[in-house]
Design an enzyme around this catalytic site. Structure first.
Site, mmCIF file in Angstrom:
data_model
loop_
_atom_site.group_PDB
_atom_site.id
_atom_site.type_symbol
_atom_site.label_atom_id
_atom_site.label_comp_id
_atom_site.label_asym_id
_atom_site.label_seq_id
_atom_site.Cartn_x
_atom_site.Cartn_y
_atom_site.Cartn_z
ATOM 1 N N GLY A 1 -9.554 0.072 7.968
ATOM 2 C CA GLY A 1 -8.323 0.609 7.404
ATOM 3 C C GLY A 1 -8.467 1.758 6.438
ATOM 4 O O GLY A 1 -7.556 2.558 6.276
ATOM 5 N N ASP B 1 -4.119 -6.639 -1.369
ATOM 6 C CA ASP B 1 -3.084 -7.636 -1.113
ATOM 7 C C ASP B 1 -3.437 -8.926 -1.847
ATOM 8 O O ASP B 1 -3.109 -9.081 -3.016
ATOM 9 C CB ASP B 1 -2.951 -7.838 0.398
ATOM 10 C CG ASP B 1 -1.773 -8.712 0.801
ATOM 11 O OD1 ASP B 1 -1.070 -9.246 -0.071
ATOM 12 O OD2 ASP B 1 -1.553 -8.881 2.018
ATOM 13 N N VAL C 1 2.987 -4.375 6.365
ATOM 14 C CA VAL C 1 2.998 -2.929 6.565
ATOM 15 C C VAL C 1 1.879 -2.489 7.508
ATOM 16 O O VAL C 1 0.822 -3.116 7.581
ATOM 17 C CB VAL C 1 2.889 -2.164 5.224
ATOM 18 C CG1 VAL C 1 4.129 -2.404 4.380
ATOM 19 C CG2 VAL C 1 1.645 -2.548 4.454
#
Length: 180
Positions: free
Chosen positions: A44, A103, A153
């Site tokens: 990511g 997160d 998301v």
């Protein structure tokens, strides 16, 4: 085609560019004379790290580390796995972890402790997105692009089932996409 699966754009392409300029300037100021080792957590981190380092005016080295805690699905597991370790030593280095999103905090807590155990002089985190409502482990990144609400998301490196990473923005994925 991919846009049809997005409920709402949270962070636009222009906002991401502005965030990377701001964070790059701050990192440049804070790491003067430290030659940081910037470690991106795969997969990511790729778009964010690529944009960010263009805005850091320092001698620095980059490394990549594969870390997984999702293993499919939409929620992080408590099992953090290293899928690709570093090629360079972190011993006596000032390490800056580049991450797409903070997160739960679990992955970064584990990796930060590991790098300090390996002898890093310091370890800090720069993240494009911070989702503090998702924390299960207390963790505060030093450099935050923007804070987002607790939502699933995708885009700009973030994925669902390895898809959507190539969106040029960050958006909320429609629930019907992942609840099939």
């Amino acid at each position: 085609m991919l846009e049809k699966d997005i409920e709402k754009i949270l962070v636009s392409e222009k906002q991401i560019e502005e965030i990377c300029v701001r964070l790059g300037k701050q990192i440049t100021e804070d790491y003067q004379g430290k030659d940081p080792l910037i470690i991106g957590l795969l997969k990511g981190c790729m778009p964010f790290m690529a944009q960010l380092i263009k805005n850091i005016d320092l001698y620095c080295e980059i490394e990549l580390m594969g870390v997984s805690s999702y293993h499919g699905g939409i929620s992080s597991s408590s099992d953090v796995k290293i899928t690709k370790d570093l090629d360079a030593s972190v011993s006596h280095r000032h390490v800056l972890i580049a991450e797409d999103i903070v997160d739960t905090g679990k992955t970064l807590d584990v990796i930060t402790k590991l790098l300090l155990h390996r002898g890093a002089a310091s370890v800090e985190v720069v993240t494009l997105l911070d989702k503090p409502e998702g924390r299960i482990v207390p963790f505060t990144p030093k450099y935050v692009g923007t804070v987002i609400p607790k939502a699933f998301v995708v885009g700009y490196g973030l994925d669902y089932d390895e898809r959507y990473r190539n969106l040029p923005y960050v958006g909320i994925l429609k629930a019907e996409v992942y609840k099939k």
